[in-house]
Design a protein around this motif. Sequence first.
Motif, mmCIF file in Angstrom:
data_model
loop_
_atom_site.group_PDB
_atom_site.id
_atom_site.type_symbol
_atom_site.label_atom_id
_atom_site.label_comp_id
_atom_site.label_asym_id
_atom_site.label_seq_id
_atom_site.Cartn_x
_atom_site.Cartn_y
_atom_site.Cartn_z
ATOM 1 N N ILE A 11 0.739 -1.291 0.093
ATOM 2 C CA ILE A 11 0.596 0.152 0.192
ATOM 3 C C ILE A 11 0.618 1.379 -0.169
ATOM 4 C CG2 ILE A 11 -1.477 0.844 1.316
ATOM 5 C CD1 ILE A 11 -3.257 -1.673 2.624
ATOM 6 N N GLY A 12 1.403 1.590 0.661
ATOM 7 C CA GLY A 12 2.821 2.237 0.722
ATOM 8 C C GLY A 12 3.601 2.280 -0.475
ATOM 9 N N GLY A 13 4.074 1.707 -1.248
ATOM 10 C CA GLY A 13 4.596 1.291 -2.576
ATOM 11 C C GLY A 13 3.402 2.131 -3.802
ATOM 12 N N ALA A 14 2.606 1.660 -3.442
ATOM 13 C CA ALA A 14 1.485 2.514 -4.300
ATOM 14 C C ALA A 14 1.067 3.941 -4.136
ATOM 15 C CB ALA A 14 0.516 1.688 -4.142
ATOM 16 N N LEU A 15 1.096 3.971 -3.267
ATOM 17 C CA LEU A 15 0.708 5.871 -3.548
ATOM 18 C C LEU A 15 2.267 6.733 -2.826
ATOM 19 C CD1 LEU A 15 -1.477 5.316 0.180
ATOM 20 C CD2 LEU A 15 -1.859 5.627 -2.094
ATOM 21 N N GLY A 16 3.146 5.840 -2.416
ATOM 22 C CA GLY A 16 4.393 6.909 -3.347
ATOM 23 C C GLY A 16 4.891 6.737 -4.329
ATOM 24 N N LEU A 17 4.557 5.120 -5.196
ATOM 25 C CA LEU A 17 5.139 5.431 -6.346
ATOM 26 C C LEU A 17 4.037 6.679 -7.068
ATOM 27 C CD1 LEU A 17 6.432 3.593 -9.011
ATOM 28 C CD2 LEU A 17 4.601 2.323 -8.813
ATOM 29 N N GLU A 18 3.494 6.901 -7.103
ATOM 30 C CA GLU A 18 2.079 7.804 -7.690
ATOM 31 C C GLU A 18 3.003 9.353 -7.430
ATOM 32 O OE1 GLU A 18 -0.912 10.817 -8.455
ATOM 33 O OE2 GLU A 18 0.141 10.280 -6.587
ATOM 34 N N ILE A 69 6.824 3.791 1.383
ATOM 35 C CA ILE A 69 7.006 2.333 2.018
ATOM 36 C C ILE A 69 7.436 2.347 3.550
ATOM 37 C CG2 ILE A 69 8.386 -0.012 2.041
ATOM 38 C CD1 ILE A 69 8.507 0.775 -1.088
ATOM 39 N N LEU A 70 8.521 3.279 4.113
ATOM 40 C CA LEU A 70 9.525 3.066 5.003
ATOM 41 C C LEU A 70 8.243 3.996 6.446
ATOM 42 C CD1 LEU A 70 12.888 4.306 4.116
ATOM 43 C CD2 LEU A 70 12.431 2.246 4.571
ATOM 44 N N VAL A 71 7.576 4.531 5.637
ATOM 45 C CA VAL A 71 6.716 5.432 6.951
ATOM 46 C C VAL A 71 5.483 4.352 6.923
ATOM 47 C CG1 VAL A 71 4.855 7.495 7.415
ATOM 48 C CG2 VAL A 71 7.030 7.626 6.782
ATOM 49 N N CYS A 72 5.163 3.571 5.907
ATOM 50 C CA CYS A 72 3.847 2.917 6.362
ATOM 51 C C CYS A 72 4.125 1.676 7.469
ATOM 52 C CB CYS A 72 3.118 2.361 5.234
ATOM 53 S SG CYS A 72 1.685 1.632 5.301
ATOM 54 N N ALA A 73 5.424 1.451 6.700
ATOM 55 C CA ALA A 73 5.548 0.441 7.457
ATOM 56 C C ALA A 73 5.694 -0.094 8.837
ATOM 57 C CB ALA A 73 6.698 -1.422 6.355
ATOM 58 N N GLY A 74 6.710 1.382 9.413
ATOM 59 C CA GLY A 74 7.397 1.592 9.911
ATOM 60 C C GLY A 74 6.255 1.368 11.417
ATOM 61 N N ALA A 102 -0.398 6.872 5.425
ATOM 62 C CA ALA A 102 -0.205 6.553 5.290
ATOM 63 C C ALA A 102 0.446 5.190 6.365
ATOM 64 C CB ALA A 102 1.224 6.113 4.138
ATOM 65 N N GLY A 103 0.792 6.665 7.116
ATOM 66 C CA GLY A 103 1.131 6.361 8.393
ATOM 67 C C GLY A 103 0.067 5.652 9.472
ATOM 68 N N THR A 104 -1.135 6.339 9.603
ATOM 69 C CA THR A 104 -2.508 5.885 10.005
ATOM 70 C C THR A 104 -2.770 4.079 9.664
ATOM 71 O OG1 THR A 104 -3.923 6.704 8.179
ATOM 72 C CG2 THR A 104 -3.255 7.572 10.687
ATOM 73 N N ILE A 105 -2.567 4.041 7.812
ATOM 74 C CA ILE A 105 -2.789 2.578 7.218
ATOM 75 C C ILE A 105 -1.569 1.971 8.308
ATOM 76 C CG2 ILE A 105 -2.647 1.409 5.078
ATOM 77 C CD1 ILE A 105 -2.958 4.175 3.769
ATOM 78 N N GLY A 106 -0.677 1.675 8.265
ATOM 79 C CA GLY A 106 0.522 1.120 8.653
ATOM 80 C C GLY A 106 -0.559 0.852 10.140
ATOM 81 N N ILE A 107 -0.617 2.217 11.105
ATOM 82 C CA ILE A 107 -1.392 1.473 12.570
ATOM 83 C C ILE A 107 -2.717 0.103 12.874
ATOM 84 C CG2 ILE A 107 -2.349 2.325 14.644
ATOM 85 C CD1 ILE A 107 -0.224 4.950 14.273
ATOM 86 N N ALA A 108 -3.225 1.047 11.522
ATOM 87 C CA ALA A 108 -4.448 -0.196 11.388
ATOM 88 C C ALA A 108 -3.952 -1.492 10.664
ATOM 89 C CB ALA A 108 -5.687 0.560 10.542
ATOM 90 N N LEU A 109 -2.817 -1.297 10.296
ATOM 91 C CA LEU A 109 -2.731 -3.141 9.766
ATOM 92 C C LEU A 109 -1.930 -3.894 10.827
ATOM 93 C CD1 LEU A 109 -0.822 -2.459 5.868
ATOM 94 C CD2 LEU A 109 -2.993 -3.465 6.502
ATOM 95 N N LEU A 112 -7.706 -1.365 3.846
ATOM 96 C CA LEU A 112 -7.162 -1.153 2.532
ATOM 97 C C LEU A 112 -8.316 -0.370 1.868
ATOM 98 C CD1 LEU A 112 -7.346 -5.551 2.051
ATOM 99 C CD2 LEU A 112 -5.499 -3.898 1.582
ATOM 100 N N LEU A 113 -9.150 -0.296 2.291
ATOM 101 C CA LEU A 113 -10.245 0.950 2.049
ATOM 102 C C LEU A 113 -9.269 2.593 2.205
ATOM 103 C CD1 LEU A 113 -13.678 -0.126 2.996
ATOM 104 C CD2 LEU A 113 -13.258 -0.406 1.060
ATOM 105 N N THR A 114 -9.225 2.457 2.710
ATOM 106 C CA THR A 114 -7.819 4.476 3.054
ATOM 107 C C THR A 114 -7.357 3.304 2.306
ATOM 108 O OG1 THR A 114 -8.535 3.930 5.492
ATOM 109 C CG2 THR A 114 -7.150 5.172 4.753
ATOM 110 N N GLY A 115 -6.270 3.038 1.745
ATOM 111 C CA GLY A 115 -5.142 2.875 1.033
ATOM 112 C C GLY A 115 -6.311 3.413 -0.551
ATOM 113 N N LEU A 116 -7.405 2.627 -0.699
ATOM 114 C CA LEU A 116 -8.077 2.695 -2.157
ATOM 115 C C LEU A 116 -8.367 4.231 -2.207
ATOM 116 C CD1 LEU A 116 -8.866 1.478 -5.452
ATOM 117 C CD2 LEU A 116 -10.958 0.890 -3.291
ATOM 118 N N LEU A 117 -9.191 4.630 -1.263
ATOM 119 C CA LEU A 117 -9.518 6.225 -1.854
ATOM 120 C C LEU A 117 -8.456 7.358 -1.288
ATOM 121 C CD1 LEU A 117 -12.495 6.270 1.349
ATOM 122 C CD2 LEU A 117 -12.527 5.886 -0.799
ATOM 123 N N VAL A 118 -7.351 6.595 -0.784
ATOM 124 C CA VAL A 118 -5.906 7.802 -0.880
ATOM 125 C C VAL A 118 -5.623 7.845 -2.453
ATOM 126 C CG1 VAL A 118 -3.981 8.178 -0.078
ATOM 127 C CG2 VAL A 118 -5.212 7.882 1.296
#
Length: 293
Positions: A86-93, A107-112, A171-178, A187-193
């Motif tokens: 998810i972090g990679g998809a958003l960061g790549l965009e 990626i680092l923020v989401c995984a961290g 992306a950080g909040t998505i990482g916490i949710a995961l 997943l829904l938040t990542g898709l909406l972003v």
Amino acid sequence: MTFPLDLHKMKLGVTTCYFNQDVCFDVVRCVNMYNKFDLNYTIVYIIQERSTHNGEVEVMFHFLTIDYGGVSFGAILLRLGLAVLIGGALGLERKFRDRALGLRSYILVCAGSTMISLLGRFVIETYQTGDPNRLNAQVISAIALLGAGSVIITREKRIEGLTTVIGLWTAGTIGIALGEGYYVGALLTGLLVFITFTVLERFESAILKRRTYVYFYFELASPRDVLPFFDHVDSLGYEIQTKTLHRSDPSDTPTVGLNLRLRRPPDEDMNDMVNRLAKFPELLYLVVDSKLF
């Protein structure tokens, strides 16, 4: 047979046991079955044979317990893997649009963030103390502080990078949710972003092209050129709706910056409007929103 060890008590440590050779297979089968169905921790065994004084062979088992803090090893891999995806998809965009924060940052923020959330669960499960919500709250605050350095106020008094920073915070909040196992929400938040970064940006550009006013930044050679420039704009038939003047530092060249909101005819091409405005002889340069072209 009944397994001679209470596996539920074998946590956070190394246990060594001796068994007769004929029960070795049953011990291995029992441990493997336990690891298959238990979700919280895994017992790794190392087998070593030794001979006793009466010539019999005993099997020495070294049991090493790996605790996952209430989360299975597979779940940890899944959560960290989703954080990277998810972090990679958003960061790549963002990197595709040449923003300051891109693939690796997201990626680092989401995984961290995912790791911090898992760490909070591990501390609670292992030491029966602590508050994982405090760790999560610090992550959110730290990302906001980290992203503040990427927000830029340009020479034209415009703010750039704010959307990218807000995306990094999300992306950080998505990482916490995961990390907490809230897969659906993450997943829904990542898709909406992602939709916000892509589809809504094109929708915004289409709306901006339809509006009858345009924001410009003009830089003039000296303060005495301001009034003649206003006359130039009026002569072209553009109505000045709002205006803001910025004086340069006296130690520098005495340039003047103007932020103007101009009303334009809806059927006029933006390139024609820019070319007509740029004919003012003392105009150093002008800036207009690139989404309008």
